[in-house]
Design a protein around this motif. Structure first.
Motif, short mmCIF file in Angstrom:
data_model
loop_
_atom_site.label_atom_id
_atom_site.label_comp_id
_atom_site.label_asym_id
_atom_site.label_seq_id
_atom_site.Cartn_x
_atom_site.Cartn_y
_atom_site.Cartn_z
N ALA A 205 -2.51 -3.42 -1.91
CA ALA A 205 -3.38 -2.98 -2.09
C ALA A 205 -3.09 -3.76 -4.29
CB ALA A 205 -2.11 -1.13 -2.47
N ASP B 18 -6.36 1.09 -3.68
CA ASP B 18 -5.29 1.21 -2.53
C ASP B 18 -6.39 -0.34 -2.27
OD1 ASP B 18 -5.13 3.60 -2.86
OD2 ASP B 18 -6.95 3.84 -2.33
N SER B 19 -6.39 -0.48 -0.90
CA SER B 19 -6.87 -2.12 -0.60
C SER B 19 -8.19 -2.40 -0.57
CB SER B 19 -6.25 -2.52 0.88
OG SER B 19 -6.58 -1.65 1.29
N PRO C 219 0.55 -1.13 -0.32
CA PRO C 219 -0.15 -0.07 0.07
C PRO C 219 0.87 0.86 -0.11
CG PRO C 219 -1.11 -1.13 1.48
CD PRO C 219 0.31 -2.23 0.87
#
Length: 425
Positions: free
Chosen positions: A377, A356-357, A291
């Motif tokens: 991510a 992102d995640s 990330p």
């Protein structure tokens, strides 16, 4: 999905993100309430189970008189524990249902607004002045039919509107584009992948395509499979339920697949030719990263897309897509839009999205660094959506006699051809 801890700690940030997306802000408060109920239900269940276990230890040691009372209490506890367990499951399900409806948190630098509120970041290449060259440009369909490359009439006869055949040099041009795109991606370190076109519901839901985008997804109800609209879906699910060692990151894949889209809500829009169709082929870049490296990887994906469009000698602009046009999974998205001469405007050819995640949490894809395990991510970037790229190539590289110049990057994949010639009718 977003991190629930972030929701609890900074709900105003989540509300602001929903507002910027044009989505329901009340969903945030509903989720906060559901999360609180989920946690309190869990505490209640744990307390009852602890009491039940403690009672189980007392019964064998109790006198006959005490045992009868304890057994009666144990029976009641059994009922209470079962009810608390059901309540906990129900609260968990409701919290998850609401969480899956919540879009990713919008990056703070994304312009706020709808489809037309993007910001132009860069412009590349020179737009041809066809008037100065002494001829009126033809559109891609007229050119494609003259080249014996596109057959819309038989596509509609066989499959209906927004279907087509690529024939002769049109088919060869697709294969050239795919091979050149895969070659560039491979040179950049991506692993080439041929991916499934049918996926299970969890893969589609996990990537965020069963929310606001569900109306554009084809569903095979009898078998409960979904046709993918992009190889992003099977590539995101490739490491589903896995833990990846941090020193193996980044993992980069270049997927080639057919793509299927219902194009709901686009009635009367881009109906001529192959710009907006129900089935097409595409080369998609996909990255799994730490990330902390997601924003840098996002810029890298964009650079690879710019490299590709520059190699195709197309004039294009890069835009920062506005909040209302991001899609549920992306926190930020850059589009590369190529100039289409007969439309007199730039149109989207590629996109690069930082998720992102968000997808990794939904698909349970995690990374391990030492003893720490956390969601990684994911990012995706279109390298070549074939039909739209053919549209841009034909229109931008056309010559006065209806032939089309071939960019140098494609010539090795077209037997060295420098020009595509019209065929005799």
């Amino acid at each position: 999905m977003i991190d629930l801890r972030l929701l609890r700690e900074d709900p105003d940030r989540v509300r602001a993100s929903q507002r910027a997306r044009g989505e329901d802000v009340a969903l945030v408060d509903a989720l906060l309430s559901a999360d609180e109920l989920r946690r309190s239900s869990g505490v209640r269940f744990d307390e009852l189970r602890a009491e039940q276990k403690q009672l189980g230890k007392l019964i064998p040691k109790a006198t006959p008189e005490e045992r009868a009372e304890l057994l009666k209490k144990a029976e009641q506890l059994k009922t209470d524990v079962k009810a608390a367990d059901a309540a906990q499951d129900e609260a968990d399900a409701e919290a998850k249902r609401l969480l899956l409806q919540l879009g990713n948190l919008v990056h703070e630098d994304v312009p706020v607004g709808g489809e037309e509120d993007f910001v132009v970041l860069e412009t590349h290449g020179t737009i041809r002045d066809f008037g100065a060259e002494g001829f009126e440009p033809k559109d891609h369909l007229e050119l494609g039919e003259a080249l014996g490359a596109i057959d819309m009439e038989r596509g509609a006869k066989v499959s209906g509107s927004r279907f087509y055949y690529l024939t002769g040099v049109g088919a060869l041009l697709e294969l050239a584009l795919v091979n050149a795109a895969i070659a560039q991606a491979t040179e950049a370190g991506f692993i080439p992948m041929l991916t499934p076109a049918l996926v299970r519901p969890r893969a589609m839901e996990g990537t965020g395509f069963l929310g606001q985008a569900a109306e554009n997804v084809y569903h095979l109800e009898k078998d409960d499979y979904y046709l993918v609209g992009t190889s992003e879906v099977p590539l995101a699910a490739y490491h589903m339920d896995e833990i990846v060692e941090a020193d193996k990151l980044p993992l980069r894949y270049a997927g080639f697949s057919p793509c299927f889209r219902r194009e709901a809500g686009t009635y009367g829009k881009d109906t001529r030719g192959i710009f907006r169709v129900h089935q097409f082929d595409k080369v998609e870049m996909f990255s799994y990263v730490d990330p902390a490296d997601a924003e840098a990887e996002h810029r890298r994906l964009l650079e690879w897309e710019k490299q590709w469009l520059t190699a195709l000698e197309l004039p294009f602009q890069v835009i920062d897509v506005a909040t209302g046009d991001l899609g549920a999974s992306a926190s930020r998205k850059f589009d590369c839009e190529a100039w289409i001469p007969t439309q007199g405007k730039y149109r989207e050819l590629t996109s690069a999205s930082n998720c992102d995640s968000f997808q990794a949490r939904r698909l349970s894809v995690r990374m391990r660094e030492g003893k720490k395990v956390q969601p990684l991510a994911t990012l995706n970037g279109t390298l070549c959506a074939v039909p739209r790229t053919i549209v841009a190539l034909l229109e931008n590289h056309q010559l006065p006699d209806g032939s089309v110049r071939v960019p140098e990057v494609l010539r090795p994949y077209l037997g060295g051809r420098e020009v595509l010639e019209p065929v005799a009718k």
